[in-house]
Motif scaffolding. Structure first.
Motif: not given
Length: 527
Positions: A2-3, A7-10, A471-473
């Motif tokens: 989840m984290l 993080f990586w998406g942003g 997408f990451g969120f």
């Protein structure tokens, strides 16, 4: 995960798709390998946590990355083919677990300090695809849309030319020339201002860089809740949460329900012995699925034998000898041991419930878990059921890929979730193992089109400068729902069918109706 998704998406919106994906997959691969060799439980959990943090970034970055090099006409279809590799990975993992973990003989030890069992081999094997992906990614170009978004038009032109030339060679037309000579740049690259002096130490510079990147991720995330994508973000979050809650909740519920049915069927065949008396008898065979009440065992010998799911209640053991005895799932309740001797057994205080031990001694007791897959055959079903459930999504994957650009993303998303919710009601009739396995396969087959459609819609609804972050969120909401689903549904196994069925059905139908309210992106050019 989840984290890591958040993080990586942003970060991919700041540093680039390829670079962040390489780092995230490398983190996952390294710590996945390391977790196979560490011996402490706490270190193992730490390695798996860091590995999950790395792999959490794969989904949001991969879909953003792939969507940005696809033509509009085939974007939905090819993103759906990409979704199929989630199924292939699931089949690979469940098949490897089924083939490797039960083989306890695939192990070695170096004294008592280092143990390497078959499950560790499985962990290594599951990390191999990640290593292959890292190697392949080094030969991939960066997303041309990311270059354009950041004002790097020369780099974008080179990537587009490389894609054009590769496609023309594949078509048998290598002489076709890339004729684009000017690219419209969305914005100019902002100048970076160094906040530290030239004499600042490297640690301070690194700290400032990390803080700046995290702040940039947060600011981009907040822009996902501003016009014109605010409503889409909220709707997508609801759909991701509901689909994941129902899917992962039922995924953990199905195998446990099957094991519960197996346990009930096993318990129905229990043999009950009451008031038995034995003297000077040698037990050197397996006793299984039995209850012994009010028995008296005098001068008996229990040698090189197994007690499997055997319970002794209100029984007395006088001058008995136990040697090389394993007692899997067996207990002694309200029993009395007088002048008895235990050597190399796993009978300890945890097996003696309200029992008295008088003038008896225990020597060289076995420690740790003594259960093997021969003792618990139902453990095979965990892997077998998972394998069948994963394989069942193949038809849905093929159908969704072929129809994604024809009938539209929203129709497939809403229809699949509503049908999945309706199929939950058939679980009322699941009174046997075979019926529950069939229902698991049906549910997975119906829900996979929703997953594929949701991946495509999410990638298409966000502009390039927020695609990875948005997408990451959404994927982070998916993992949060998975955690809650596992906790809630897992706690209901063996208690009631009504709540899991009604809960899963309600959230899936609700998510499907919300998904139908999203804008249709089939004909859209990526922003």
């Amino acid at each position: 995960m989840m984290l890591g998704a958040f993080f990586w998406g942003g970060l991919s919106d700041k540093l680039g798709r390829k670079q962040c994906l390489l780092i995230a997959m490398s983190v996952n691969g390294f710590f996945a390998f390391l977790s196979s060799f560490v011996q402490g439980y706490s270190m193992f959990l730490l390695c798996r946590m860091v590995s999950g943090f790395g792999i959490g970034g794969a989904v949001p970055i991969v879909f953003s990355y792939f969507a940005e090099v696809l033509a509009r006409e085939k974007r939905g279809e090819h993103l759906s083919w990409l979704c199929m590799f989630w199924m292939i990975g699931g089949i690979y993992a469940s098949a490897m677990a089924w083939a490797i973990i039960p083989h306890y003989g695939w192990s070695f030890s170096m004294g008592s300090a280092y143990q390497f069992h078959s499950w560790r081999v499985f962990v290594v094997v599951c990390a191999l695809p990640c290593v292959s992906a890292v190697v392949a990614l080094t030969f991939m170009p960066e997303s041309p849309r990311f270059f354009l978004q950041n004002g790097k038009h020369d780099e974008a032109w080179m990537v587009l030319k490389h894609i054009h030339d590769t496609n023309m060679r594949a078509r048998g037309e290598p002489e076709r020339v890339f004729t684009v000579n000017r690219i419209k740049v969305p914005k100019q690259l902002d100048e970076l201002v160094e906040m530290q002096s030239e004499t600042a130490n490297p640690v301070a510079k690194a700290f400032m860089r990390i803080r700046a990147e995290i702040r940039g991720i947060w600011l981009t995330f907040m822009r996902c809740f501003s016009y014109p994508v605010k409503d889409n973000t909220l709707k997508l979050a609801v759909v991701w949460f509901t689909l994941s809650f129902g899917y992962y909740g039922l995924s953990v519920w199905f195998p446990d329900v099957i094991k519960h049915l197996q346990a009930d069927e096993y318990a129905s065949r229990v043999k009950i012995h009451t008031g038995e008396r034995t003297e000077d008898f040698t037990f050197n065979f397996t006793l299984e699925n039995q209850i012994h009440r009010n028995g008296v065992f005098q001068n008996d010998r229990f040698i090189a034998m197994k007690l499997k799911a055997v319970t002794f209640i209100d029984s007395t053991f006088v001058n008995c000898y136990f040697e090389d005895v394993s007692s899997v799932g067996s207990y002694f309740k309200n029993c009395t041991f007088i002048d008895s001797f235990f050597y190399n057994t796993d009978i300890d205080d945890s097996k003696l419930t309200n029992s008295r031990v008088i003038n008896s001694s225990f020597h060289h007791n076995k420690t740790g878990c003594q259960m093997t897959f021969d003792d618990d055959y139902s453990a095979y079903w965990v892997y077998f059921v998972n394998f069948l459930g994963t394989l069942a999504v193949l038809p849905g994957n093929i159908v969704s890929a072929l129809l994604m650009d024809k009938i539209g993303r929203l129709s497939m998303l809403g229809g699949s979730m509503v049908l999945s919710g309706i199929s939950c009601f058939f679980l009322w009739f699941g009174t046997s193992e075979s019926m529950m396995i069939f229902m698991l396969c049906l549910y997975n087959g119906l829900s996979i089109s929703a997953w594929n459609s949701l991946d495509v819609v999410t990638a298409e609804l966000y502009p390039t400068d927020r695609r990875g972050t948005g997408f990451g969120f959404c994927n982070a909401m998916c993992k949060l729902a998975a955690v809650l689903g596992n906790l809630i549904f897992g706690s209901l196994v063996g208690i009631t069918k009504a709540i899991p069925i009604l809960l899963a059905s309600a959230v899936l139908v609700t998510g499907g109706l919300v998904g139908l309210r999203l804008p249709d992106t089939r004909a859209n050019v990526l922003m």
